[in-house]
Design a protein around this motif. Structure first.
Motif, PDB file in Angstrom:
ATOM      1  N   ARG A  64      -5.122  -4.696   5.116  1.00 42.07           N
ATOM      2  CA  ARG A  64      -4.493  -3.417   4.798  1.00 42.07           C
ATOM      3  C   ARG A  64      -3.045  -3.477   5.267  1.00 42.07           C
ATOM      4  O   ARG A  64      -2.780  -3.893   6.395  1.00 42.07           O
ATOM      5  CB  ARG A  64      -5.230  -2.273   5.488  1.00 42.07           C
ATOM      6  N   CYS A  65      -2.131  -3.073   4.395  1.00 37.23           N
ATOM      7  CA  CYS A  65      -0.716  -3.156   4.703  1.00 37.23           C
ATOM      8  C   CYS A  65      -0.089  -1.775   4.588  1.00 37.23           C
ATOM      9  O   CYS A  65      -0.264  -1.088   3.583  1.00 37.23           O
ATOM     10  CB  CYS A  65      -0.026  -4.136   3.749  1.00 37.23           C
ATOM     11  N   GLU A  66       0.628  -1.360   5.619  1.00 42.06           N
ATOM     12  CA  GLU A  66       1.249  -0.044   5.644  1.00 42.06           C
ATOM     13  C   GLU A  66       2.707  -0.084   5.191  1.00 42.06           C
ATOM     14  O   GLU A  66       3.421   0.909   5.294  1.00 42.06           O
ATOM     15  CB  GLU A  66       1.178   0.539   7.064  1.00 42.06           C
ATOM     16  N   ALA A  67       3.157  -1.224   4.677  1.00 41.64           N
ATOM     17  CA  ALA A  67       4.562  -1.351   4.276  1.00 41.64           C
ATOM     18  C   ALA A  67       4.876  -0.454   3.088  1.00 41.64           C
ATOM     19  O   ALA A  67       4.008  -0.127   2.276  1.00 41.64           O
ATOM     20  CB  ALA A  67       4.867  -2.806   3.923  1.00 41.64           C
ATOM     21  N   LEU A  68       6.140  -0.054   2.986  1.00 43.01           N
ATOM     22  CA  LEU A  68       6.611   0.748   1.868  1.00 43.01           C
ATOM     23  C   LEU A  68       6.771  -0.150   0.648  1.00 43.01           C
ATOM     24  O   LEU A  68       7.491  -1.145   0.680  1.00 43.01           O
ATOM     25  CB  LEU A  68       7.954   1.401   2.227  1.00 43.01           C
ATOM     26  N   VAL A  69       6.090   0.195  -0.434  1.00 47.95           N
ATOM     27  CA  VAL A  69       6.177  -0.593  -1.673  1.00 47.95           C
ATOM     28  C   VAL A  69       6.402   0.353  -2.847  1.00 47.95           C
ATOM     29  O   VAL A  69       6.187   1.560  -2.741  1.00 47.95           O
ATOM     30  CB  VAL A  69       4.904  -1.432  -1.907  1.00 47.95           C
ATOM     31  N   ASP A  70       6.844  -0.216  -3.971  1.00 46.66           N
ATOM     32  CA  ASP A  70       6.956   0.601  -5.177  1.00 46.66           C
ATOM     33  C   ASP A  70       6.595  -0.242  -6.397  1.00 46.66           C
ATOM     34  O   ASP A  70       6.327  -1.445  -6.291  1.00 46.66           O
ATOM     35  CB  ASP A  70       8.334   1.262  -5.301  1.00 46.66           C
ATOM     36  N   LEU A  71       6.583   0.384  -7.554  1.00 42.64           N
ATOM     37  CA  LEU A  71       6.100  -0.288  -8.763  1.00 42.64           C
ATOM     38  C   LEU A  71       6.988  -1.452  -9.190  1.00 42.64           C
ATOM     39  O   LEU A  71       6.546  -2.323  -9.925  1.00 42.64           O
ATOM     40  CB  LEU A  71       5.972   0.725  -9.907  1.00 42.64           C
ATOM     41  N   ALA A  72       8.235  -1.479  -8.727  1.00 42.55           N
ATOM     42  CA  ALA A  72       9.099  -2.617  -9.041  1.00 42.55           C
ATOM     43  C   ALA A  72       8.571  -3.905  -8.425  1.00 42.55           C
ATOM     44  O   ALA A  72       8.971  -5.004  -8.831  1.00 42.55           O
ATOM     45  CB  ALA A  72      10.520  -2.339  -8.560  1.00 42.55           C
ATOM     46  N   ASP A  73       7.669  -3.794  -7.435  1.00 40.72           N
ATOM     47  CA  ASP A  73       7.105  -4.977  -6.781  1.00 40.72           C
ATOM     48  C   ASP A  73       5.978  -5.620  -7.598  1.00 40.72           C
ATOM     49  O   ASP A  73       5.598  -6.763  -7.329  1.00 40.72           O
ATOM     50  CB  ASP A  73       6.546  -4.602  -5.404  1.00 40.72           C
ATOM     51  N   ILE A  74       5.427  -4.896  -8.560  1.00 37.91           N
ATOM     52  CA  ILE A  74       4.258  -5.409  -9.284  1.00 37.91           C
ATOM     53  C   ILE A  74       4.599  -6.648 -10.108  1.00 37.91           C
ATOM     54  O   ILE A  74       3.880  -7.646 -10.092  1.00 37.91           O
ATOM     55  CB  ILE A  74       3.659  -4.317 -10.191  1.00 37.91           C
TER      56      ILE A  74
END
Length: 206
Positions: free
Chosen positions: A57-67
């Motif tokens: 489980r990762c609590e890092a901030l991500v967004d759809l640009a990472d997909i």
């Protein structure tokens, strides 16, 4: 067919829905109900095996640009260097707390998320919101309304201004955000045919 043994599965979506949170429906705004979406990735393994990332489980901030860069890396393809996104697999064991998210919807609603804080600004009336998501995950206490988080508010606003200077959105005047008059009410909102009622003014409250 053995598909689970050679297929990565990514469960996510493009946006949430307010569903009454903050008395709103639909999307477009950067409140958690609209912007905080699920992201679950299942690696390809046999049912009796464990992948090195299984259960992580990762609590890092991500967004759809990472997909997109994540999928490219899964396929053994090196992503282009000029992408906004990063390979999410790298974040699992090495979270990057310094990541900053910038959001823009229709040049009307803007957001900056960094560490525990979320800043929101609208070009309609120039209203500001600031939340500590760790202490206030339901976004009930607007820190922009008082003086206790003035330094953080100024910092986050300046982050948005610097980003706007780089990309030209939103409009700036001498380093300050420029806003339009606030909407007078539901009647001021442009209706989308087939989505909004043309008879019930309150249908556009979201």
């Amino acid at each position: 067919m053995g598909l689970l043994e050679n297929t990565w599965i990514i469960f996510t979506t493009d946006h949430g829905d307010m569903m009454g949170d903050h008395h709103m429906g639909a999307k477009s705004v950067f409140f958690e109900g609209s912007a905080h979406i699920p992201l679950i990735i299942r690696p390809p393994v046999r049912s009796w095996q464990l992948h090195e990332l299984s259960g992580k489980r990762c609590e890092a901030l991500v967004d759809l640009a990472d997909i997109m860069p994540t999928i490219l890396k899964m396929a053994g393809i090196e992503p282009p260097q000029d992408l906004d996104g990063i390979d999410l697999m790298e974040l699992v064991n090495n979270p990057r707390p310094d990541r900053t998210f910038y959001g823009n919807c229709n040049n009307e609603f803007f957001a900056v998320i960094e560490n525990d804080y979320k800043y929101m600004w609208t070009s309609y009336g120039g209203a500001e919101l600031l939340f500590n998501l760790k202490k206030d995950p339901m976004e009930q206490r607007n820190l922009a309304a008082g003086d206790e988080a003035r330094d953080i508010l100024d910092y986050m606003r300046n982050k948005l201004i610097k980003h706007a200077e780089k990309f030209g959105k939103p409009a700036l005047d001498n380093g300050k955000l420029v806003f339009k008059p606030a909407l007078a009410g539901p009647g001021s909102v442009v209706k989308w045919p087939g989505f909004h009622s043309t008879l019930v003014p309150s249908d556009v409250l979201h």
